[in-house]
Design an enzyme around this catalytic site. Structure first.
Site, mmCIF file in Angstrom:
data_model
loop_
_atom_site.group_PDB
_atom_site.id
_atom_site.type_symbol
_atom_site.label_atom_id
_atom_site.label_comp_id
_atom_site.label_asym_id
_atom_site.label_seq_id
_atom_site.Cartn_x
_atom_site.Cartn_y
_atom_site.Cartn_z
ATOM 1 N N SER A 160 3.094 -2.171 -8.487
ATOM 2 C CA SER A 160 2.461 -1.207 -7.592
ATOM 3 C C SER A 160 2.358 -1.768 -6.175
ATOM 4 O O SER A 160 3.377 -2.038 -5.532
ATOM 5 C CB SER A 160 1.100 -0.808 -8.166
ATOM 6 O OG SER A 160 0.579 0.314 -7.524
ATOM 7 N N ASP A 255 3.759 9.447 -12.520
ATOM 8 C CA ASP A 255 3.334 8.531 -11.476
ATOM 9 C C ASP A 255 3.636 9.138 -10.114
ATOM 10 O O ASP A 255 4.784 9.512 -9.843
ATOM 11 C CB ASP A 255 4.100 7.203 -11.649
ATOM 12 C CG ASP A 255 3.722 6.140 -10.633
ATOM 13 O OD1 ASP A 255 2.863 6.386 -9.774
ATOM 14 O OD2 ASP A 255 4.302 5.036 -10.714
ATOM 15 N N HIS A 285 1.421 5.447 -14.380
ATOM 16 C CA HIS A 285 1.167 4.299 -13.516
ATOM 17 C C HIS A 285 0.066 3.427 -14.109
ATOM 18 O O HIS A 285 -0.898 3.912 -14.685
ATOM 19 C CB HIS A 285 0.752 4.783 -12.131
ATOM 20 C CG HIS A 285 0.820 3.721 -11.086
ATOM 21 N ND1 HIS A 285 1.972 3.433 -10.396
ATOM 22 C CD2 HIS A 285 -0.121 2.853 -10.625
ATOM 23 C CE1 HIS A 285 1.741 2.448 -9.545
ATOM 24 N NE2 HIS A 285 0.485 2.075 -9.679
#
Length: 315
Positions: A160, A255, A285
């Site tokens: 991320s 996501d 995610h």
């Protein structure tokens, strides 16, 4: 594709306990909420051959690091190393939030992982996280001998926001402003701070990372909108990705960041960079830190580690 049943159970659990969305909290409250969820969502941390906390010099003072040597990794020879940057929107998380993940990667690679506790926003806004990540890479390369690292086999990686930072380090290494890493491991990375892809319109509520939460993270990290087109914030906006190191890019279907992650993998391929793109269509995610409920998280970590092992020539 429908969401994985384990991931759906996580969403159900979040609703059952009534955890508020992170973007409705202050950064301090969001950090506490994230920390409280770890023992529920993460599996027990694996034993590793060695773990040690250390620091490196940084632009605003010492930067905490954590070094892991995986089980089966030789103790008497320089090891390949993954410099790992944790996710959390540049606002939350730390060395402890990703301790379980880093232990797994160290064991599955039978190599070394060094995690970086870079400064967080809003206390330290862009480019503080980039500067700390860069300082950590310089340190690992400069001190490779004392750390037991093979300087010819250093990778950068993260999930991320950490994937964003790793991609930026790879570009800086290509441009000669940093020692060039040999590989980039990008796990559902954030690559464009504009936040205007179609996937931003699909995940508006009910997920750990929603469009509103992602925009909350970006607002804290880069309050100056003009800076969001800087490639050090949005590596997808770099004029060229050519010449960056081989990459493993993982995206997942549920996501807000999926479109920009796919776009980054495609650009790497189109611009001559060797890239393996793994798309996990039924995941959401942050699932890599939810392994107690989502067995696929361990499978993905093993696949990422396999890519590193192949690159490093570990049989």
């Amino acid at each position: 594709m429908p969401l994985d049943p384990g991931a759906q159970r996580v969403l159900d659990l979040i609703r059952e306990v009534g955890r508020p969305p992170l973007h409705t909290l202050s950064p301090v409250e969001a950090r506490a909420a994230s920390a409280a969820s770890r023992k529920v969502l993460q599996p027990d941390p694996q034993e590793v051959a060695e773990v040690a906390d250390l620091t490196c010099p940084g632009p605003a003072g010492p930067i905490p690091l954590r070094r892991y040597r995986g089980l089966g990794a030789p103790s008497g020879a320089p090891l390949p190393c993954l410099l790992f940057l944790h996710g959390g929107g540049w606002v939350i998380n730390d060395l402890d939030s990703h301790d379980q993940l880093c232990r797994a990667l160290a064991n599955y690679t039978q190599a070394m992982v060094i995690a970086v506790d870079y400064r967080l926003a809003p206390e330290a806004i862009f480019p503080a996280a980039v500067d700390d990540a860069a300082a950590a890479l310089r340190f690992v390369v400069a001190e490779a001998a004392s750390l037991g690292i093979d300087p010819a086999r250093i990778a950068v990686g993260g999930d991320s926001a950490g994937g964003n930072l790793a991609a930026v380090l790879a570009l800086m290494g290509r441009d000669g402003t940093l020692p060039a890493p040999g590989f980039q491991l990008l796990l559902y990375p954030a690559t464009d701070m504009a936040g205007n892809t179609p996937s931003y319109q699909r995940f508006l509520e009910g997920y750990p990372l929603t469009t509103a939460t992602m925009r909350w993270f970006i607002d804290h990290y880069i309050p100056d909108h003009a800076q969001r087109i800087d490639w050090r914030a949005s590596p997808l906006r770099a004029a060229s990705l050519a010449g960056t190191p081989p990459a493993f890019v993982m995206t997942c279907g549920h996501d807000p960041l999926v479109d920009e992650g796919i776009a980054y993998a495609r650009r790497l391929d189109q611009e001559g960079v060797s890239v393996t793109h793994l798309h996990v269509a039924d995941q959401m995610h942050a699932y890599l830190t939810m392994g107690r409920f989502i067995p696929a998280s361990d499978l993905t970590l093993r696949q990422a580690a396999a890519a590193l092992r192949v690159h490093w020539g570990i049989g």
